[in-house]
Design an enzyme around this catalytic site. Sequence first.
Site, PDB file in Angstrom:
ATOM      1  N   LYS A  55       0.805  -1.218   0.000  1.00  0.00           N
ATOM      2  CA  LYS A  55       0.000   0.000   0.000  1.00  0.00           C
ATOM      3  C   LYS A  55       0.842   1.273   0.000  1.00  0.00           C
ATOM      4  CE  LYS A  55      -4.310  -1.698   0.601  1.00  0.00           C
ATOM      5  NZ  LYS A  55      -5.496  -1.340  -0.193  1.00  0.00           N
ATOM      6  N   SER A  80      -8.859  -0.583   6.848  1.00  0.00           N
ATOM      7  CA  SER A  80      -8.727  -1.526   7.962  1.00  0.00           C
ATOM      8  C   SER A  80      -7.316  -1.508   8.532  1.00  0.00           C
ATOM      9  CB  SER A  80      -9.078  -2.944   7.495  1.00  0.00           C
ATOM     10  OG  SER A  80      -8.164  -3.380   6.511  1.00  0.00           O
TER      11      SER A  80
END
Length: 317
Positions: A55, A80
Amino acid sequence: MAGPAATFSEVREAATRIEPFVHRTPVATSATLRRETGAEVFFKCENLQKVGAFKARGALNAVLTLDDAAAQRGVITHSSGNHGAALAYAASIGEIPCTVVMPDHAPQVKIDAVRGYGATIEMCKHSERETATAALIEQTGATLVHPYNDRAIIAGQGTAALELIEDAGDLDVIITPVGGGGLMSGTAITTRHLLPDAWIIGAEPRAVDDAYRSLASGELQPQVTNPTTVADGLLTGLGDLTFSTLVWAGVEIALVGEEAIIAAALFHLHRMKILVEPSGATGLAALRSVADAMAGKRIGIIISGGNTDLSWLPAPG
């Protein structure tokens, strides 16, 4: 929208843009897995990436392309954990304010990581994350950096596959975990450009099967309500940009069960000596689910991350 959400040129540009701030993660192999499958398997270890997940790539590309006015207002996202930590890391480089809306089931290790990079955290129920984020945008004027349904994010994520192909060479198959589809979309764009004939497979938990249903039906399907899976990083459904990219690229989905995911994570830990979160282990689980078709092939698998509280480990004894 039809077609890919970004171009391969944008992936190349993202690779240059983010290079000073990311690791070029290693590519690992396993003789044990080669004997098991009869295939040459190359794992791109994004569990060893900045913030412990791929990410970082997309978040950096998105933040580094903001104009000055947007940067001053700050950035916000819902996550999350891995994307939230990545955005917090990317924002910290430019001292940009960052807010992350997190579901109340997020692992503590991921909450701690987001906070550790200096972001403000707002907790909410998983089903309320988008409305909570929208309300905060209204209050602050912050720029939304979506976890996956964003052109800059997708281009940034595609740099992992770019490095994998450069380091491993020609591949017959590339497997990537799929949740919201950002990594899967970036991987598909890169792969279709460099390896147009490769078989592209998305690894999806059976409990969160919206990508499978969407590609099977040809229409974007709603995500599963309140799903339960050990792969907490793959709970989100596809977006319109990621869905259109996966359709364009001819991606196939391999559904994997909970026991197979845990077995794959344990293989990474016990046999390869690397810590992989269950979401990242779905790629190996998917390979095993289609192993009969893999003998003799060269296969690339992107391990998406390594952030886990180890709650999935079997009880001793």
